[in-house]
Write a protein that holds these residues in place. Structure first.
Motif, PDB file in Angstrom:
ATOM      1  N   ALA A  43      42.248 -26.526  15.583  1.00  0.00           N
ATOM      2  CA  ALA A  43      42.446 -26.322  13.962  1.00  0.00           C
ATOM      3  C   ALA A  43      41.791 -27.781  13.487  1.00  0.00           C
ATOM      4  CB  ALA A  43      43.661 -26.403  13.447  1.00  0.00           C
ATOM      5  N   ALA A  44      41.984 -28.775  14.189  1.00  0.00           N
ATOM      6  CA  ALA A  44      41.273 -30.176  13.478  1.00  0.00           C
ATOM      7  C   ALA A  44      39.922 -30.090  13.849  1.00  0.00           C
ATOM      8  CB  ALA A  44      42.211 -31.290  14.303  1.00  0.00           C
ATOM      9  N   ASP A  69      41.024 -26.901   4.930  1.00  0.00           N
ATOM     10  CA  ASP A  69      40.465 -25.992   5.983  1.00  0.00           C
ATOM     11  C   ASP A  69      41.331 -26.151   7.276  1.00  0.00           C
ATOM     12  OD1 ASP A  69      38.303 -25.287   4.848  1.00  0.00           O
ATOM     13  OD2 ASP A  69      37.070 -26.836   5.453  1.00  0.00           O
ATOM     14  N   PHE A  70      41.830 -27.301   7.438  1.00  0.00           N
ATOM     15  CA  PHE A  70      42.988 -27.557   8.493  1.00  0.00           C
ATOM     16  C   PHE A  70      44.183 -26.829   8.454  1.00  0.00           C
ATOM     17  CE2 PHE A  70      46.665 -29.773  10.069  1.00  0.00           C
ATOM     18  CZ  PHE A  70      46.591 -29.680  11.761  1.00  0.00           C
ATOM     19  N   ARG A  71      44.670 -26.501   7.190  1.00  0.00           N
ATOM     20  CA  ARG A  71      45.740 -25.814   6.858  1.00  0.00           C
ATOM     21  C   ARG A  71      45.499 -24.384   7.024  1.00  0.00           C
ATOM     22  NH1 ARG A  71      47.862 -28.587   1.348  1.00  0.00           N
ATOM     23  NH2 ARG A  71      48.998 -30.106   2.307  1.00  0.00           N
ATOM     24  N   GLY A  76      45.936 -19.738  13.051  1.00  0.00           N
ATOM     25  CA  GLY A  76      45.934 -18.990  14.472  1.00  0.00           C
ATOM     26  C   GLY A  76      45.400 -19.945  15.433  1.00  0.00           C
ATOM     27  N   GLY A  77      45.146 -21.250  15.053  1.00  0.00           N
ATOM     28  CA  GLY A  77      44.594 -22.054  15.840  1.00  0.00           C
ATOM     29  C   GLY A  77      45.728 -22.846  16.743  1.00  0.00           C
ATOM     30  N   TRP A  78      46.844 -22.765  16.383  1.00  0.00           N
ATOM     31  CA  TRP A  78      48.222 -23.469  17.091  1.00  0.00           C
ATOM     32  C   TRP A  78      48.109 -22.728  18.390  1.00  0.00           C
ATOM     33  CZ3 TRP A  78      52.375 -20.889  18.714  1.00  0.00           C
ATOM     34  CH2 TRP A  78      52.811 -19.753  18.186  1.00  0.00           C
ATOM     35  N   VAL A  79      48.064 -21.230  18.379  1.00  0.00           N
ATOM     36  CA  VAL A  79      48.155 -20.741  19.839  1.00  0.00           C
ATOM     37  C   VAL A  79      46.989 -20.921  20.621  1.00  0.00           C
ATOM     38  CG1 VAL A  79      47.989 -18.100  20.747  1.00  0.00           C
ATOM     39  CG2 VAL A  79      49.024 -18.576  18.445  1.00  0.00           C
ATOM     40  N   ARG A 125      32.051 -24.977  20.919  1.00  0.00           N
ATOM     41  CA  ARG A 125      30.897 -24.104  20.360  1.00  0.00           C
ATOM     42  C   ARG A 125      31.589 -23.018  19.352  1.00  0.00           C
ATOM     43  NH1 ARG A 125      25.891 -23.813  24.150  1.00  0.00           N
ATOM     44  NH2 ARG A 125      25.152 -22.834  22.139  1.00  0.00           N
ATOM     45  N   ALA A 126      32.740 -22.691  19.644  1.00  0.00           N
ATOM     46  CA  ALA A 126      33.493 -21.841  18.806  1.00  0.00           C
ATOM     47  C   ALA A 126      33.814 -22.474  17.424  1.00  0.00           C
ATOM     48  CB  ALA A 126      34.761 -21.289  19.415  1.00  0.00           C
ATOM     49  N   VAL A 127      34.353 -23.734  17.665  1.00  0.00           N
ATOM     50  CA  VAL A 127      34.828 -24.222  16.312  1.00  0.00           C
ATOM     51  C   VAL A 127      33.688 -24.810  15.378  1.00  0.00           C
ATOM     52  CG1 VAL A 127      37.129 -25.280  17.164  1.00  0.00           C
ATOM     53  CG2 VAL A 127      35.090 -26.682  17.271  1.00  0.00           C
ATOM     54  N   ALA A 128      32.526 -25.064  16.176  1.00  0.00           N
ATOM     55  CA  ALA A 128      31.314 -25.347  15.425  1.00  0.00           C
ATOM     56  C   ALA A 128      30.977 -24.205  14.248  1.00  0.00           C
ATOM     57  CB  ALA A 128      30.111 -25.755  16.320  1.00  0.00           C
TER      58      ALA A 128
END
Length: 196
Positions: A43-44, A69-71, A76-79, A125-128
């Motif tokens: 998430a970060a 954005d982080f929130r 779902g990003g913690w998983v 690449r995904a987070v970009a």
């Protein structure tokens, strides 16, 4: 648009590019602080990439938007972060098997390390391309696909990761701001891939 904005403010192209580089370093600090929850690192990274997209587009930018954005990304990003740590633990077991002299251990350890590097590149690449509307599963599968289909871009990201590792080896605090530059590299690689 960029040239008009630069001339209107009286900044040189060098000053504008240096400002983007400085923003990357600051974003690395924000990413590091947001990653202190350990499972919050995807998430970060996503919030950092989105912040850099806004900065490059000369849209509103700042810590407030990063936090918002982080929130959203952490829902779902913690998983994804939890799965990432599980992958690191599995690779650690592989490396320990290689060091213990178990038959086939060095091969298994090498495969594990290469798989982990590939997973990190796919994640970057995904987070970009992360947006609040995007689903993590679709982002990760797309990132994995582009990691394989665009080896040149993937090797550029690996080079950025090597710079972070070298910075951490030289002086650990240097790895913090350089992390933002790696996210910026992932953003640039994805833009390059999109315009091919």
């Amino acid at each position: 648009m960029t040239g008009t904005r630069v001339k209107a403010r009286g900044d040189s192209v060098f000053a504008e590019r240096f400002a983007v580089f400085a923003e990357c370093l600051l974003t690395g600090v924000w990413i590091t602080v947001a990653s202190l929850g350990l499972v919050t690192f995807p998430a970060a990274l996503a919030a950092g990439a989105r912040h850099l997209h806004r900065r490059i587009a000369h849209e509103s930018e700042g810590l407030r938007e990063f936090v918002a954005d982080f929130r959203v990304a952490v829902r779902g990003g913690w998983v994804v972060g939890l799965a990432g740590w599980a992958a690191v633990a599995a690779v650690r077991v592989d490396v320990q098997a290689a060091r213990a002299g178990i038959p086939g251990g060095p091969l298994v350890g090498a495969i594990g390390l290469f798989a982990l590097i590939g997973a990190v590149v796919a994640l970057l690449r995904a987070v970009a391309l992360w947006t609040p509307e995007a689903g993590w599963w679709a982002l990760l599968t797309g990132g994995g696909r582009r990691t394989v289909l665009d080896p040149a871009g993937s090797f550029l990201i690996i080079g950025g990761l090597a710079v972070v590792a070298a910075s951490a080896w030289f002086a650990a605090p240097l790895a913090v701001p350089v992390l933002g530059a790696v996210v910026a590299a992932a953003v640039a690689v994805e833009e390059r891939y999109r315009h091919r």
